[in-house]
Motif scaffolding. Structure first.
Motif, PDB file in Angstrom:
ATOM      1  N   ASP A  57      40.349  42.115  48.380  1.00 10.52           N
ATOM      2  CA  ASP A  57      39.952  40.817  47.831  1.00 10.52           C
ATOM      3  C   ASP A  57      38.437  40.637  47.889  1.00 10.52           C
ATOM      4  N   VAL A  58      37.716  41.692  47.548  1.00 10.87           N
ATOM      5  CA  VAL A  58      36.252  41.690  47.570  1.00 10.87           C
ATOM      6  C   VAL A  58      35.741  41.577  46.129  1.00 10.87           C
ATOM      7  N   SER A  59      35.014  40.515  45.850  1.00 11.34           N
ATOM      8  CA  SER A  59      34.464  40.355  44.502  1.00 11.34           C
ATOM      9  C   SER A  59      33.486  41.490  44.210  1.00 11.34           C
ATOM     10  N   PRO A  60      33.457  41.947  42.955  1.00 11.95           N
ATOM     11  CA  PRO A  60      32.551  43.043  42.607  1.00 11.95           C
ATOM     12  C   PRO A  60      31.090  42.597  42.553  1.00 11.95           C
ATOM     13  N   HIS A 113      40.915  34.588  38.559  1.00 11.40           N
ATOM     14  CA  HIS A 113      40.663  35.234  39.843  1.00 11.40           C
ATOM     15  C   HIS A 113      39.404  34.723  40.537  1.00 11.40           C
ATOM     16  N   TRP A 114      38.476  34.158  39.769  1.00  8.99           N
ATOM     17  CA  TRP A 114      37.232  33.673  40.369  1.00  8.99           C
ATOM     18  C   TRP A 114      36.529  32.793  39.356  1.00  8.99           C
ATOM     19  N   ALA A 115      35.925  31.722  39.826  1.00  4.97           N
ATOM     20  CA  ALA A 115      35.154  30.840  38.944  1.00  4.97           C
ATOM     21  C   ALA A 115      34.046  30.194  39.760  1.00  4.97           C
ATOM     22  N   VAL A 116      32.808  30.408  39.320  1.00  8.51           N
ATOM     23  CA  VAL A 116      31.631  29.878  40.020  1.00  8.51           C
ATOM     24  C   VAL A 116      30.702  29.248  38.986  1.00  8.51           C
ATOM     25  N   ALA A 117      30.314  27.995  39.234  1.00  9.58           N
ATOM     26  CA  ALA A 117      29.426  27.267  38.326  1.00  9.58           C
ATOM     27  C   ALA A 117      28.095  26.967  39.016  1.00  9.58           C
ATOM     28  N   ASN A 118      27.140  26.528  38.212  1.00 12.70           N
ATOM     29  CA  ASN A 118      25.831  26.033  38.682  1.00 12.70           C
ATOM     30  C   ASN A 118      25.013  27.084  39.419  1.00 12.70           C
ATOM     31  N   ILE A 119      25.038  28.298  38.907  1.00  7.72           N
ATOM     32  CA  ILE A 119      24.178  29.362  39.429  1.00  7.72           C
ATOM     33  C   ILE A 119      22.842  29.233  38.710  1.00  7.72           C
ATOM     34  N   PRO A 120      21.748  29.043  39.448  1.00  3.90           N
ATOM     35  CA  PRO A 120      20.446  28.842  38.797  1.00  3.90           C
ATOM     36  C   PRO A 120      20.043  30.025  37.904  1.00  3.90           C
ATOM     37  N   GLU A 135      21.984  38.261  39.723  1.00  4.33           N
ATOM     38  CA  GLU A 135      22.885  39.221  40.337  1.00  4.33           C
ATOM     39  C   GLU A 135      23.565  38.577  41.531  1.00  4.33           C
ATOM     40  N   VAL A 136      24.790  39.015  41.783  1.00  4.67           N
ATOM     41  CA  VAL A 136      25.501  38.625  42.997  1.00  4.67           C
ATOM     42  C   VAL A 136      26.010  39.899  43.655  1.00  4.67           C
ATOM     43  N   PRO A 137      25.895  39.982  44.991  1.00  2.00           N
ATOM     44  CA  PRO A 137      26.340  41.200  45.672  1.00  2.00           C
ATOM     45  C   PRO A 137      27.855  41.286  45.776  1.00  2.00           C
ATOM     46  N   SER A 138      28.342  42.462  46.012  1.00  6.96           N
ATOM     47  CA  SER A 138      29.753  42.656  46.293  1.00  6.96           C
ATOM     48  C   SER A 138      30.128  41.778  47.477  1.00  6.96           C
ATOM     49  N   GLY A 139      31.253  41.100  47.379  1.00  3.26           N
ATOM     50  CA  GLY A 139      31.708  40.235  48.459  1.00  3.26           C
ATOM     51  C   GLY A 139      31.212  38.810  48.396  1.00  3.26           C
ATOM     52  N   ALA A 140      30.376  38.477  47.410  1.00  2.00           N
ATOM     53  CA  ALA A 140      29.845  37.106  47.296  1.00  2.00           C
ATOM     54  C   ALA A 140      30.953  36.088  47.079  1.00  2.00           C
ATOM     55  N   GLY A 141      32.114  36.518  46.633  1.00  5.51           N
ATOM     56  CA  GLY A 141      33.220  35.607  46.390  1.00  5.51           C
ATOM     57  C   GLY A 141      34.043  35.262  47.616  1.00  5.51           C
ATOM     58  N   THR A 142      33.683  35.823  48.763  1.00  4.04           N
ATOM     59  CA  THR A 142      34.379  35.493  50.000  1.00  4.04           C
ATOM     60  C   THR A 142      33.799  34.209  50.558  1.00  4.04           C
ATOM     61  N   PRO A 143      34.634  33.196  50.786  1.00  2.94           N
ATOM     62  CA  PRO A 143      34.110  31.928  51.301  1.00  2.94           C
ATOM     63  C   PRO A 143      33.280  32.135  52.582  1.00  2.94           C
ATOM     64  N   GLY A 144      32.092  31.544  52.595  1.00  3.87           N
ATOM     65  CA  GLY A 144      31.198  31.649  53.734  1.00  3.87           C
ATOM     66  C   GLY A 144      30.318  32.880  53.741  1.00  3.87           C
ATOM     67  N   THR A 175      31.966  26.949  43.863  1.00  7.13           N
ATOM     68  CA  THR A 175      33.080  27.870  43.723  1.00  7.13           C
ATOM     69  C   THR A 175      34.369  27.071  43.605  1.00  7.13           C
ATOM     70  N   LEU A 176      35.110  27.308  42.540  1.00  7.90           N
ATOM     71  CA  LEU A 176      36.359  26.608  42.285  1.00  7.90           C
ATOM     72  C   LEU A 176      37.533  27.373  42.886  1.00  7.90           C
ATOM     73  N   ARG A 177      38.694  26.749  42.879  1.00 10.78           N
ATOM     74  CA  ARG A 177      39.911  27.417  43.327  1.00 10.78           C
ATOM     75  C   ARG A 177      40.350  28.429  42.270  1.00 10.78           C
ATOM     76  N   HIS A 178      40.781  29.607  42.731  1.00 14.48           N
ATOM     77  CA  HIS A 178      41.405  30.560  41.815  1.00 14.48           C
ATOM     78  C   HIS A 178      42.865  30.144  41.628  1.00 14.48           C
ATOM     79  N   ASP A 179      43.576  30.823  40.761  1.00 19.13           N
ATOM     80  CA  ASP A 179      44.952  30.416  40.467  1.00 19.13           C
ATOM     81  C   ASP A 179      45.928  30.692  41.605  1.00 19.13           C
ATOM     82  N   GLY A 180      45.470  31.368  42.659  1.00 15.60           N
ATOM     83  CA  GLY A 180      46.296  31.525  43.851  1.00 15.60           C
ATOM     84  C   GLY A 180      46.192  30.326  44.777  1.00 15.60           C
TER      85      GLY A 180
END
Length: 180
Positions: A46-49, A80-87, A92-101, A111-116
């Motif tokens: 569950d690591v974002s690319p 699977h992932w949704a992120v808004a308001n990135i300046p 670029e975002v690093p691998s794992g940026a989608g892990t909360p915290g 970061t919004l809720r995914h469909d899970g």
């Protein structure tokens, strides 16, 4: 099983820009880190690319990043992932940026809720024997700094509706995954 539904076909055509990843190339199968241990894939992380983008319009004020599986066995696909308001200064975002915290997303990002049902990135987990699923990474360049009304509790569909009125360009990168 072959799929050909293109979720962006029915939206207005936009200028394109390049989206790349150190973790997969266009059309390439995702590796175990991008698969979903939470949804039962043995060894799934569950690591974002890692993602990078370039060539977007100079007037871009912010970005939205989403990962969507149009081949999920639902009438609405699977977010699977949704992120808004990135300046606009973040390209670029690093691998794992989608892990909360985890580090990697700017403080302004929402970061919004995914469909899970949870916030962050959830990896690939197509049903066994359902064939390859496509995981479409979309980076939208927007003409606003912030999408008003989009909160962590907004749905990815609501985010998409708001992106529709502010997108000035779109970059796509598609990975695949299959469980035999």
């Amino acid at each position: 099983m072959a799929f050909d539904y293109d979720p962006y076909k029915f939206l207005p055509e936009l200028p394109t820009f390049e989206v790349t990843s150190a973790d997969f190339a266009e059309g390439e199968e995702w590796k175990l880190p991008q698969a979903s241990g939470a949804f039962g894939i043995p060894g799934g992380g569950d690591v974002s690319p890692q993602l990078s983008w370039s060539g977007f319009p100079a007037e871009t004020k912010s970005f939205v990043v989403t990962v969507f599986d149009p081949d999920a066995p639902t009438a609405s696909g699977f977010w699977h992932w949704a992120v808004a308001n990135i300046p606009a200064t973040v390209t670029e975002v690093p691998s794992g940026a989608g892990t909360p915290g985890a580090p990697g997303l700017p403080e302004s990002a929402v970061t919004l809720r995914h469909d899970g049902g949870a916030h962050g990135f959830i990896g690939a987990a197509p049903p066994a024997g359902h064939g390859y699923h496509r995981y479409i990474v979309a980076v939208h360049a927007l003409d606003v700094d912030v999408l008003d009304g989009v909160t962590p509790d907004s749905s990815p569909a609501f985010l998409g509706f708001n992106v529709f009125g502010h997108a000035i360009a779109r970059g796509l990168l598609t990975g695949t995954y299959e469980v035999a």
